[in-house]
Design a protein around this motif. Structure first.
Motif, PDB file in Angstrom:
ATOM      1  N   UNK A  63       0.844  -1.120  -0.091  1.00  0.00           N
ATOM      2  CA  UNK A  63       0.197   0.101   0.103  1.00  0.00           C
ATOM      3  C   UNK A  63       0.916   1.246   0.057  1.00  0.00           C
ATOM      4  N   UNK A  64       0.749   2.061  -0.982  1.00  0.00           N
ATOM      5  CA  UNK A  64       1.375   3.309  -1.088  1.00  0.00           C
ATOM      6  C   UNK A  64       0.672   4.647  -0.736  1.00  0.00           C
ATOM      7  N   UNK A  65       1.351   5.650  -0.288  1.00  0.00           N
ATOM      8  CA  UNK A  65       1.024   6.871   0.125  1.00  0.00           C
ATOM      9  C   UNK A  65       2.030   7.930  -0.079  1.00  0.00           C
ATOM     10  N   UNK A  66       1.617   8.909  -0.433  1.00  0.00           N
ATOM     11  CA  UNK A  66       2.718  10.250  -0.654  1.00  0.00           C
ATOM     12  C   UNK A  66       2.290  11.229   0.288  1.00  0.00           C
ATOM     13  N   UNK A  67       2.996  11.505   1.262  1.00  0.00           N
ATOM     14  CA  UNK A  67       2.602  12.354   2.404  1.00  0.00           C
ATOM     15  C   UNK A  67       3.120  13.765   2.506  1.00  0.00           C
ATOM     16  N   UNK A  68       3.977  13.969   1.270  1.00  0.00           N
ATOM     17  CA  UNK A  68       4.562  15.391   1.140  1.00  0.00           C
ATOM     18  C   UNK A  68       5.567  15.744   2.437  1.00  0.00           C
ATOM     19  N   UNK A  69       5.434  17.025   2.677  1.00  0.00           N
ATOM     20  CA  UNK A  69       6.400  17.113   3.869  1.00  0.00           C
ATOM     21  C   UNK A  69       5.763  17.083   5.007  1.00  0.00           C
TER      22      UNK A  69
END
Length: 96
Positions: A63-69
């Motif tokens: 499972x992938x996620x892009x959380x930024x900063x």
């Protein structure tokens, strides 16, 4: 230890325990826009997931996620702040 060596260990572990999933969360340093930060972080997470899939890991377990900063990692090395760009891999409970 290089990134691929560590990812190979993760893949080996996941192959031994076939019902274990992972969350792959990408983080980035602060940029001009939150949208750009999240897109870059998601691309990093996707690259890690793609590598795990290429090693035979079932895509339903990654499972992938892009959380930024979000959740900045403040680390000083020799008096200089290190970038927030990183990947975190966390294991999930067994999937049944």
């Amino acid at each position: 230890m290089g990134s691929y060596a560590l990812l190979n260990k993760v893949a080996t572990y996941m192959k031994q325990f076939r019902k274990v999933g992972v969350n792959v969360t990408g983080y980035s340093s602060e940029y001009v826009s939150v949208k750009r930060e999240r897109a870059l972080a998601l691309a990093r997470a996707r690259a890690v997931a793609d590598y795990l899939w290429s090693q035979g890991i079932d895509s339903r377990l990654v499972f992938i996620e892009g959380a930024g900063s979000d959740k900045p990692c403040s680390l000083l090395i020799r008096g200089r702040e290190v970038s927030n760009a990183r990947i975190e891999i966390t294991f999930r409970d067994a999937i049944v």
